[in-house]
Write an enzyme that holds these catalytic residues in place. Structure first.
Site, PDB file in Angstrom:
ATOM      1  N   CYS A  25       0.904  -1.531  -0.514  1.00 43.77           N
ATOM      2  CA  CYS A  25      -0.198  -0.128   0.175  1.00 43.77           C
ATOM      3  C   CYS A  25       0.642   1.238  -0.138  1.00 43.77           C
ATOM      4  O   CYS A  25       0.225   2.230   0.760  1.00 43.77           O
ATOM      5  CB  CYS A  25      -0.382   0.019   1.278  1.00 43.77           C
ATOM      6  SG  CYS A  25      -0.994   0.879   2.549  1.00 43.77           S
ATOM      7  N   ASP A  27       3.884   1.622   1.098  1.00 47.32           N
ATOM      8  CA  ASP A  27       4.458   1.974   2.373  1.00 47.32           C
ATOM      9  C   ASP A  27       5.765   0.960   2.103  1.00 47.32           C
ATOM     10  O   ASP A  27       5.355  -0.072   1.364  1.00 47.32           O
ATOM     11  CB  ASP A  27       4.067   1.212   3.583  1.00 47.32           C
ATOM     12  CG  ASP A  27       2.970   1.716   4.326  1.00 47.32           C
ATOM     13  OD1 ASP A  27       2.483   3.158   3.524  1.00 47.32           O
ATOM     14  OD2 ASP A  27       2.252   2.044   5.179  1.00 47.32           O
ATOM     15  N   CYS A  50       2.789   4.190   7.825  1.00 50.57           N
ATOM     16  CA  CYS A  50       1.981   4.846   8.692  1.00 50.57           C
ATOM     17  C   CYS A  50       2.821   4.794   9.882  1.00 50.57           C
ATOM     18  O   CYS A  50       3.065   3.862   9.930  1.00 50.57           O
ATOM     19  CB  CYS A  50       0.359   4.775   8.609  1.00 50.57           C
ATOM     20  SG  CYS A  50       0.428   2.990   8.430  1.00 50.57           S
ATOM     21  N   CYS A  94      -0.458  -3.856   7.922  1.00 53.79           N
ATOM     22  CA  CYS A  94       0.709  -3.570   9.053  1.00 53.79           C
ATOM     23  C   CYS A  94       1.835  -4.293   9.051  1.00 53.79           C
ATOM     24  O   CYS A  94       2.448  -4.600   8.950  1.00 53.79           O
ATOM     25  CB  CYS A  94       0.804  -1.849   9.344  1.00 53.79           C
ATOM     26  SG  CYS A  94      -0.090  -0.432   8.617  1.00 53.79           S
TER      27      CYS A  94
END
Lengths: 114, 383
Positions: A25, A27, A50, A94
């Site tokens: 995403c 990242d 994030c 994440c």
């Protein structure tokens, strides 16, 4: 929040035994390891992600440090979530991204590549 | 907490708080009732209509209709025009790509129901240079000021273009009101949406200005309140609060604007001097005096917001991030910015109540926060 606000093991290991990058995403997480014998003695991370990505990468490095390579090769996103005492639903991805970065680094150290 | 998120919602103004109290207590009544309390409530609503109308330059207060907020006002303006008797000669809606979702989503809804929706593109600073109005355009909707970049749009010029082709024009002035002079008569618009809580009024109240020569159908039907244009029991306390703050700030817009710009510039210059990786987004020559939209490519705005929150500074991202989807800001996407710039966007929006000391503290906190996150991202050496 603690692992986001006070992340452990930020940076990269000098002369790493294993190192890998994982992207999800937008990242990017990079995890590097130093192994002594069969044991991970140092794990560090960098991420452009994030708050969730930072906390999860921090948790992964803590989980990997001191672990035997074979045990570390079974790391899952659930382990990361448990270590952090849970994650909001929208941050569970994440944990996957960070665990995968850790696993790739472990495989690199084992010489198995991806 | 240092509050620098006025574009999201301004703290309740003291004048609004005090004016609302009786209508939340002993003077609470339905403004449609015939008894004394009802009549008093109605009088208070009409007084508020005068104050809000005056702040918008609406001419007669009768041109102002109270709603539940900016979103309802936007939706009403668009649907109210197109859901009247159909006009096959004029069935086109023209909206800019940086409008608030209240406008963009309503445009998408109308598109599914047979309206020809045309979008006006912006450049990388969010500016729009042409208004492709045609004889088929029934309504143009362009905001007065953008909620993220703070960009200002030249309504007077656009209203002239629209009128020349016989089209109506709506503007969402939710972010402009209270920050820059708003005058719907001088702009020459047919509809104008405003919201109370962006200027220090209560949340859940807004208004739509409707030009007296323009007809619009109701969005909400029912008891016939607001002269049949907007049914539903009036939110008396909320409307009174809106009126009170409109009265309190009327005549002070230029002074407020100057103060906000001085505070914003003080904050912005400290950050830009210290952090060379930070850029300002938007049209720097024409933007709201209280807004600065910064971007730190390579780190996430969401992480900055949470870390700033932890040290007592409230700001916003320019982009929403939910892991797995990473939904970017529609405004910054419309500006066709590179993804790292979109993901690294942070909005500071100050208010007249802020102080110079708060700007210094917020700038310091931001600089430290960004340096730490750049370290975590491996973009600067470990410290």
């Amino acid at each position: 929040m603690d692992h986001f606000l006070n992340p452990r093991n930020v940076g990269s290991v000098d002369g790493p035994t294993g190192m890998a990058e994982n992207e999800d995403c937008g990242d990017v997480a990079t995890i590097s390891l130093r192994v002594d014998g069969e044991q991970i003695v140092e794990a560090r991370f960098q991420t452009t992600g994030c708050s969730g990505a930072i906390a999860c990468c921090s948790a992964v490095t803590e989980l990997l440090t001191g672990s035997a390579l074979q045990v570390a090769s079974e790391l899952t996103a659930e382990d990361v979530i448990d270590y952090l005492d849970g994650l909001p639903t929208d941050k569970r991805g994440c944990a996957k991204m960070a665990a995968m970065a850790g696993l790739k680094a472990v495989r690199d150290a084992l010489g198995a590549g991806d | 907490m240092i509050y620098l998120d006025y574009n999201a919602s301004a703290p309740l103004h003291e004048a609004a708080y005090e004016a609302m109290q009786p209508f939340l207590g002993e003077r609470s009544a339905n403004a449609s009732s015939l008894h004394r309390l009802g009549r008093e409530a109605r009088d208070a609503v009409e007084q508020a209509r005068e104050y809000v109308g005056a702040l918008m330059g609406a001419g007669s207060p009768e041109n102002v209709f109270f709603t539940s907020g900016g979103t309802e006002s936007d939706v009403w303006a668009l649907r109210g025009v197109f859901e009247q008797k159909s006009n096959t000669e004029r069935n086109s809606l023209l909206v800019s790509t940086v409008e608030h979702p209240a406008v963009l989503d309503t445009a998408a809804y109308l598109s599914k129901h047979g309206v020809d929706v045309q979008y006006i593109e912006v450049d990388s600073t969010g500016c729009l240079y042409r208004l492709p109005v045609t004889k088929k355009t029934r309504l143009v909707s362009v905001m007065a000021a953008n909620n993220e970049t703070g960009n200002l749009y030249n309504l007077k010029s656009m209203a002239l273009w629209a009128q020349r082709e016989g089209a109506l024009i709506h503007t969402d002035a939710v972010q402009a009101l209270g920050k820059i002079p708003v005058n719907v008569n001088q702009w020459g618009v047919d509809f104008c949406s405003v919201s109370a809580h962006k200027i220090g009024g209560p949340q859940g109240v807004g208004a739509l200005y409707v030009h007296p020569d323009t007809s619009i159908g109701p969005l909400i039907t029912g008891g016939g309140q607001e002269r049949g244009h907007r049914s539903g029991t009036l939110n008396v306390a909320g409307i009174v609060g809106f009126g009170a703050v409109a009265k309190a700030i009327a005549g002070k817009i230029d002074e407020r604007s100057r103060r906000m710009a001085a505070l914003r510039d003080r904050l912005e210059s400290q950050i830009l001097t210290a952090l060379k990786t930070v850029h300002v987004l938007g049209d720097l020559e024409h933007r709201l005096p209280n807004t600065t939209l910064l971007t730190v490519p390579g780190i996430k705005g969401e992480a900055i917001v949470l870390e700033m929150d932890a040290v007592g500074v409230a700001i916003s991202t320019g982009a929403a991030c939910s892991s797995g989807s990473g939904e970017p800001s529609s405004v910054l996407t419309a500006m066709r910015l590179a993804n790292p710039k979109i993901q690294g966007a942070i909005r500071f929006s100050v208010g007249v109540e802020n102080t110079e000391e708060e700007m210094d503290q917020a700038a310091n906190a931001f600089i430290q926060c960004v340096e730490r996150l750049l370290t975590v991202a491996g973009q600067i050496e470990n410290v």
